[in-house]
Design a protein around this motif. Structure first.
Motif, mmCIF file in Angstrom:
data_model
loop_
_atom_site.group_PDB
_atom_site.id
_atom_site.type_symbol
_atom_site.label_atom_id
_atom_site.label_comp_id
_atom_site.label_asym_id
_atom_site.label_seq_id
_atom_site.Cartn_x
_atom_site.Cartn_y
_atom_site.Cartn_z
ATOM 1 N N ARG A 193 0.859 -1.189 0.000
ATOM 2 C CA ARG A 193 0.000 0.000 0.000
ATOM 3 C C ARG A 193 0.890 1.231 0.000
ATOM 4 O O ARG A 193 1.629 1.473 0.955
ATOM 5 N N ASP A 194 0.803 1.980 -1.085
ATOM 6 C CA ASP A 194 1.699 3.119 -1.289
ATOM 7 C C ASP A 194 3.144 2.618 -1.231
ATOM 8 O O ASP A 194 3.529 1.758 -2.000
ATOM 9 N N ASP A 195 3.948 3.110 -0.300
ATOM 10 C CA ASP A 195 5.348 2.689 -0.232
ATOM 11 C C ASP A 195 5.603 1.757 0.946
ATOM 12 O O ASP A 195 6.747 1.564 1.349
ATOM 13 N N GLN A 196 4.537 1.181 1.498
ATOM 14 C CA GLN A 196 4.654 0.302 2.656
ATOM 15 C C GLN A 196 4.176 -1.112 2.322
ATOM 16 O O GLN A 196 3.233 -1.299 1.545
ATOM 17 N N VAL A 197 4.831 -2.088 2.922
ATOM 18 C CA VAL A 197 4.352 -3.476 2.890
ATOM 19 C C VAL A 197 3.751 -3.764 4.262
ATOM 20 O O VAL A 197 4.435 -3.656 5.284
ATOM 21 N N GLU A 198 2.486 -4.092 4.287
ATOM 22 C CA GLU A 198 1.774 -4.365 5.532
ATOM 23 C C GLU A 198 1.469 -5.861 5.618
ATOM 24 O O GLU A 198 1.201 -6.503 4.607
ATOM 25 N N ALA A 199 1.509 -6.383 6.820
ATOM 26 C CA ALA A 199 1.250 -7.811 6.992
ATOM 27 C C ALA A 199 0.463 -8.046 8.266
ATOM 28 O O ALA A 199 0.536 -7.284 9.229
ATOM 29 N N LEU A 200 -0.286 -9.128 8.252
ATOM 30 C CA LEU A 200 -1.130 -9.530 9.375
ATOM 31 C C LEU A 200 -1.045 -11.035 9.534
ATOM 32 O O LEU A 200 -1.082 -11.775 8.553
ATOM 33 N N VAL A 201 -0.946 -11.499 10.790
ATOM 34 C CA VAL A 201 -0.853 -12.931 11.079
ATOM 35 C C VAL A 201 -1.637 -13.247 12.349
ATOM 36 O O VAL A 201 -1.257 -12.777 13.425
ATOM 37 N N PRO A 202 -2.709 -14.029 12.258
ATOM 38 C CA PRO A 202 -3.236 -14.696 13.446
ATOM 39 C C PRO A 202 -2.888 -16.189 13.344
ATOM 40 O O PRO A 202 -3.053 -16.803 12.289
ATOM 41 N N ALA A 203 -2.375 -16.772 14.416
ATOM 42 C CA ALA A 203 -1.990 -18.191 14.455
ATOM 43 C C ALA A 203 -0.687 -18.424 13.702
ATOM 44 O O ALA A 203 0.057 -17.496 13.410
ATOM 45 N N ASP A 204 -0.410 -19.698 13.373
ATOM 46 C CA ASP A 204 0.960 -20.103 13.039
ATOM 47 C C ASP A 204 1.267 -20.150 11.542
ATOM 48 O O ASP A 204 1.783 -21.135 11.034
ATOM 49 N N THR A 205 0.973 -19.061 10.833
ATOM 50 C CA THR A 205 1.339 -18.929 9.424
ATOM 51 C C THR A 205 2.236 -17.697 9.304
ATOM 52 O O THR A 205 1.746 -16.578 9.179
#
Length: 257
Positions: A79-91
């Motif tokens: 998104r724009d110049d950022q890499v965003e990430a989300l993790v619930p649990a073991d992935t």
């Protein structure tokens, strides 16, 4: 699952019963809702997108908390110049940075709950002793561990962990992080059936080594190597685990210089 600016890896949670619907079905349904949410609201908070996707699957399929199949989820978005990430649990999501450092985005709450249980140590020792995956004792111990998980999943209790199931609130307990895209050389997004190649098996000496293998041979080569390594340990003596092979999915994203 992928959209023009996002990727997601989902892994249906294994169950010991053969009743339907199963985790793989749920992961497929949730993946379709995530793709729609990420496309329709490309700038929305990732937790809100996941919350909406879980809520949509729950409502449309008539799922009940505690009786629903579940899935682990990892989302990465540019998104724009950022890499965003989300993790619930073991992935996990692993960012390889241009300065040579590695940043892991992970959620270890389930591992923190299970690995201290006596039944966990007992099933591992039985495998080391050569009992194998097919024994009645192995199945019984896994059922007892599963019961502990159910008592702690998506609940406001001591030792709780959160996973995509029929509780949309779980999305707001996910672990999130972002990085400047210019700082990254690559991103690894994978199920625990692949991350074990570094963490448990030592098949790859580091996350950087895994990323380099992806660069040279492609991510399918990494999955194949982990699978082949498990074939050399069919009874789990060397690497005690729940089953011979876990599901494997790996996305490798390379960032231009």
């Amino acid at each position: 699952m992928r959209t023009p600016h996002a990727i997601a890896v989902l892994d249906g949670v294994s169950t010991l019963a053969t009743t339907t619907p199963l985790g793989g079905w749920y992961a497929d349904c949730l993946g379709m809702e995530l793709a729609a949410g990420l496309t329709q609201a490309p700038n929305a908070d990732l937790r809100e997108i996941l919350e909406g996707a879980i809520g949509a699957v729950t409502a449309r399929r008539g799922l009940v908390p505690g009786e629903s199949p579940a899935a682990t989820v990892a989302i990465a978005r540019l998104r724009d110049d950022q890499v965003e990430a989300l993790v619930p649990a073991d992935t996990p999501v692993v960012a390889i940075q241009r300065d040579g450092s590695v940043d892991e985005l992970r959620d270890d709450r389930l591992a923190d709950l299970i690995t201290v249980q006596p039944r966990y140590r007992e099933y591992q020792q039985r495998l080391k002793d050569g009992e194998g995956f097919g024994s009645g004792d192995h199945r019984r111990l896994l059922q007892e561990l599963r019961a502990i998980q159910i008592d702690h999943v998506n609940r406001q209790v001591q030792g709780a962990y959160w996973v995509a199931e029929a509780v949309p609130e779980a999305a707001h307990h996910a672990t999130v992080r972002s990085w400047p895209a210019a700082d990254l050389t690559s991103l690894l997004v994978m199920t625990d059936g692949v991350s074990c190649g570094v963490e448990e098996y030592g098949l790859f000496s580091s996350w950087t080594a895994m990323a380099q293998d992806c660069d040279k041979n492609g991510p399918q080569s990494v999955c194949d190597a982990v699978h082949a390594h498990e074939e050399t340990d069919p009874d789990g003596r060397q690497h005690p685990r729940y089953k011979v092979h876990d599901d494997k999915a790996l996305v490798w994203a390379r960032f231009s210089k």
